[in-house]
Design a protein around this motif. Structure first.
Motif, PDB file in Angstrom:
ATOM      1  N   GLU A 243     102.178 -27.713  59.468  1.00  0.00           N
ATOM      2  CA  GLU A 243     101.110 -27.431  58.505  1.00  0.00           C
ATOM      3  C   GLU A 243     101.598 -27.790  57.107  1.00  0.00           C
ATOM      4  O   GLU A 243     102.730 -27.475  56.725  1.00  0.00           O
ATOM      5  N   PHE A 244     100.722 -28.445  56.330  1.00  0.00           N
ATOM      6  CA  PHE A 244     101.076 -28.954  55.006  1.00  0.00           C
ATOM      7  C   PHE A 244     100.414 -28.150  53.893  1.00  0.00           C
ATOM      8  O   PHE A 244     101.068 -27.667  52.969  1.00  0.00           O
ATOM      9  N   LEU A 245      99.097 -27.996  53.945  1.00  0.00           N
ATOM     10  CA  LEU A 245      98.327 -27.293  52.919  1.00  0.00           C
ATOM     11  C   LEU A 245      97.263 -26.436  53.584  1.00  0.00           C
ATOM     12  O   LEU A 245      96.748 -26.782  54.647  1.00  0.00           O
ATOM     13  N   ARG A 246      96.900 -25.327  52.912  1.00  0.00           N
ATOM     14  CA  ARG A 246      95.767 -24.544  53.395  1.00  0.00           C
ATOM     15  C   ARG A 246      95.013 -23.944  52.214  1.00  0.00           C
ATOM     16  O   ARG A 246      95.588 -23.674  51.157  1.00  0.00           O
ATOM     17  N   THR A 247      93.713 -23.787  52.385  1.00  0.00           N
ATOM     18  CA  THR A 247      92.863 -23.170  51.369  1.00  0.00           C
ATOM     19  C   THR A 247      91.949 -22.172  52.076  1.00  0.00           C
ATOM     20  O   THR A 247      91.673 -22.307  53.267  1.00  0.00           O
ATOM     21  N   PRO A 248      91.440 -21.181  51.346  1.00  0.00           N
ATOM     22  CA  PRO A 248      90.539 -20.218  51.981  1.00  0.00           C
ATOM     23  C   PRO A 248      89.165 -20.798  52.301  1.00  0.00           C
ATOM     24  O   PRO A 248      88.483 -20.313  53.195  1.00  0.00           O
ATOM     25  N   ASP A 249      88.764 -21.859  51.591  1.00  0.00           N
ATOM     26  CA  ASP A 249      87.401 -22.359  51.755  1.00  0.00           C
ATOM     27  C   ASP A 249      87.311 -23.857  52.036  1.00  0.00           C
ATOM     28  O   ASP A 249      86.214 -24.393  52.200  1.00  0.00           O
ATOM     29  N   ARG A 250      88.445 -24.545  52.117  1.00  0.00           N
ATOM     30  CA  ARG A 250      88.425 -25.992  52.373  1.00  0.00           C
ATOM     31  C   ARG A 250      89.308 -26.375  53.559  1.00  0.00           C
ATOM     32  O   ARG A 250      89.612 -27.537  53.756  1.00  0.00           O
TER      33      ARG A 250
END
Length: 369
Positions: free
Chosen positions: A264-271
């Motif tokens: 996993e590289f990046l995470r956002t709550p809404d994207r």
């Protein structure tokens, strides 16, 4: 234009000069405390616009406030008058000019001196009372609380907040520079006789600390800031500018097995989240479907095939993919799917999913394609 910038090595001066150089259409006369004074005499003869950004805000002695914020302004204006140069002048003042403290009084004295100069010579003058500025190239423990917090938190140092409920109006350096360029063109934003930067964001000290701590923790959580929120976006850029030069990189957790790896590289709550999938030759991954979760796959190295089958159908659909021709393959809901490496080397796939993985609600069901 021939532009004189005093305080050229200061926070605002560095950012302004960098953008003026980007435009490649001006001759810049940079003057700072280390510049020989005879240079200033020549600059005042030639200048067609003056950005007077030099000043003192944290001297060792309070007497230096008046010397730096009033005395030098007086010297600058005398040199312009001596050269009979009535070019426009922009003065960097402060909202503290409204207060009765040594710093505010010195700034107010500089403003009054400039107004008198304008009446005497007919020169156009623009006085900007800046709020709390922040951004790259600011100095910790000097320019702004933002710089201090970013510097210390990035290095794991403790930040003490006496009253987290105190609210401050913050103004980002890029917005300041854009406003100064409008002023250069004779189109300043004015309010109550003063130039001002319209883009102001209020934030409490507690919120400021919380945000900057979250930026540091994002290397572990992989969470991106809310980039649609102006101050959060700008604060994150500012925070990154305070990383020490041995802190630019950070490791990711690679989930490795005999099939390859998934990281996993990046995470956002809404994207959603972005991951990197590496498959070894001959390996097939996937064979599952989702009710609502949807994905996008892009193979960036190697060759393979992505197979689909609607769960109520026997028909198999194939999309052949390769790093030689970058394309995105959507993974619709209701289709079980897999991806197989058809090449002789590792296949690398960038995968985006519309929501971060939640082990309590995985929305992932194993079914062979």
């Amino acid at each position: 234009m021939k532009i004189l910038v005093t305080g050229s090595n200061g926070f605002v001066g560095k950012n302004l000069i960098a953008e003026l150089k980007n435009q490649q259409e001006h001759e810049i006369y940079a003057f700072d405390r280390d510049t020989p004074k005879e240079f200033l005499v020549d600059y005042c003869k030639k200048a067609e616009f003056v950005f007077h950004l030099a000043g003192v805000n944290r001297p060792e002695n309070t007497e230096e406030f008046m010397e730096g914020n009033f005395g030098f302004t007086s010297e600058l204006l005398d040199l312009l008058k001596l050269s009979k140069n009535t070019c426009p002048i922009m003065l960097s003042s402060s909202v503290q000019a409204e207060l009765n403290n040594p710093y505010g009084e010195s700034k107010r004295a500089g403003e009054e001196l400039l107004r008198s100069y304008a009446k005497e010579t007919g020169a156009s003058v623009y006085i900007y009372r800046f709020a709390n500025l922040y951004g790259k190239w600011s100095r910790p423990n000097y320019n702004t609380v933002v710089a201090t917090f970013c510097y210390k938190i990035a290095r794991g140092e403790e930040v003490n907040v006496i009253d987290p409920s105190v609210s401050i109006d913050f103004c980002y350096i890029d917005d300041v520079v854009h406003e100064l360029l409008r002023c250069l063109k004779g189109k300043p934003t004015l309010k109550n006789g003063f130039g001002f930067v319209p883009e102001i964001d209020p934030l409490t000290i507690g919120e400021l600390k919380e945000l900057i701590v979250s930026f540091k923790e994002s290397r572990k959580t992989l969470a991106l800031p809310k980039l649609d929120r102006r101050i959060e976006k700008n604060l994150y850029s500012t925070y990154l500018s305070f990383l020490s030069e041995d802190q630019f990189s950070y490791p990711l957790k690679m989930n490795v097995d005999n099939r390859g790896s998934f990281t996993e590289f990046l995470r956002t709550p809404d994207r959603g989240q972005v991951s990197v999938n590496i498959s070894k030759p001959g390996i097939t991954k996937g064979n599952h479907w989702h009710h609502t979760k949807n994905e996008k796959f892009m193979v960036v190295s190697g060759t393979g095939v992505i197979r689909f089958r609607r769960i109520d159908s026997e028909e198999i659909i194939e999309y052949f993919v390769s790093g030689e021709k970058l394309e995105v393959v959507d993974i619709p809901v209701g289709y079980t799917h897999n991806i197989e490496n058809l090449g002789e080397s590792d296949m690398v796939t960038i995968m985006w999913v519309n929501e971060p993985f939640d082990p309590e609600k995985p929305d992932t069901y194993y079914v062979e394609v």
